[in-house]
Design a protein around this motif. Sequence first.
Motif, short mmCIF file in Angstrom:
data_model
loop_
_atom_site.label_atom_id
_atom_site.label_comp_id
_atom_site.label_asym_id
_atom_site.label_seq_id
_atom_site.Cartn_x
_atom_site.Cartn_y
_atom_site.Cartn_z
N ALA A 1 0.87 -1.18 0.00
CA ALA A 1 0.00 0.00 0.00
C ALA A 1 0.91 1.23 0.00
O ALA A 1 1.73 1.40 0.89
CB ALA A 1 -0.90 0.00 1.23
N ILE A 2 0.76 2.08 -1.00
CA ILE A 2 1.68 3.19 -1.24
C ILE A 2 0.96 4.52 -1.09
O ILE A 2 -0.09 4.74 -1.69
CB ILE A 2 2.26 3.10 -2.67
N GLN A 3 1.57 5.40 -0.31
CA GLN A 3 1.09 6.77 -0.21
C GLN A 3 2.31 7.67 -0.26
O GLN A 3 3.29 7.45 0.45
CB GLN A 3 0.32 6.99 1.10
N GLU B 1 -7.36 5.98 3.64
CA GLU B 1 -8.36 5.11 4.27
C GLU B 1 -9.05 4.21 3.25
O GLU B 1 -9.26 3.02 3.51
CB GLU B 1 -9.41 5.96 5.03
N ASP B 2 -9.42 4.78 2.10
CA ASP B 2 -10.05 3.98 1.05
C ASP B 2 -9.10 2.89 0.56
O ASP B 2 -9.50 1.74 0.34
CB ASP B 2 -10.46 4.85 -0.14
N MET B 3 -7.83 3.26 0.39
CA MET B 3 -6.85 2.28 -0.07
C MET B 3 -6.69 1.15 0.95
O MET B 3 -6.71 -0.02 0.59
CB MET B 3 -5.49 2.95 -0.31
N MET B 4 -6.54 1.51 2.22
CA MET B 4 -6.33 0.48 3.23
C MET B 4 -7.54 -0.43 3.38
O MET B 4 -7.39 -1.63 3.61
CB MET B 4 -5.96 1.13 4.58
N GLU B 5 -8.73 0.10 3.21
CA GLU B 5 -9.93 -0.73 3.25
C GLU B 5 -9.89 -1.77 2.12
O GLU B 5 -10.16 -2.95 2.34
CB GLU B 5 -11.18 0.14 3.13
#
Length: 185
Positions: free
Chosen positions: A19-21, A103-107
Amino acid sequence: QIQSSFNALENARVPVLIAIQGGVIGGAIDMITAGDIRWCTKDAFFCIQETNIAMTADVGTFPRLQRYIPEGWVKEMAYTGRRIPAGKAKEIGLVNDIFETHEDMMEAVMGTAREIASKNPVAVTGCKVLINYGRDHNTADTLDYIGVWNAGMLPAPHMQEAFTAMAEKRDPKFPDLLPLRDKPM
């Protein structure tokens, strides 16, 4: 030692979800390409920074990155040291999807992780082993290896549990993978 740490991600017997931010710069390219599936937020960018500091990427960028994106993009990123934005990264196949927020990505990532965890761990490990094997071998050799792997690694009770659970409309219950033994020196 750094190369070995990234190799450990690629060789892990369970899928490595990334997961990349934000920025994926230099060695971070090596790290994310050693994983199995990548997602990012819309603010992410990707840069082979080593060229900008007068060196050549040396811990896995080139052999891994060119497995995921076209060679022309690897060369452009390497020769120029330019940043590639999230949208371009998805377009060329470096990431699977882009999300508006962390948050959307982690979900989504955790949902995928739960879905993978619900599967037979030996079958999931087999998928990873055989996908990686097939990447480096021709189709005939890979098909031979798949046959041997399936015959030697997939216990019949696991398949029976999968079929029984489907028939009973319930989640299957698979045993965890056995711990790895230390390799003799």
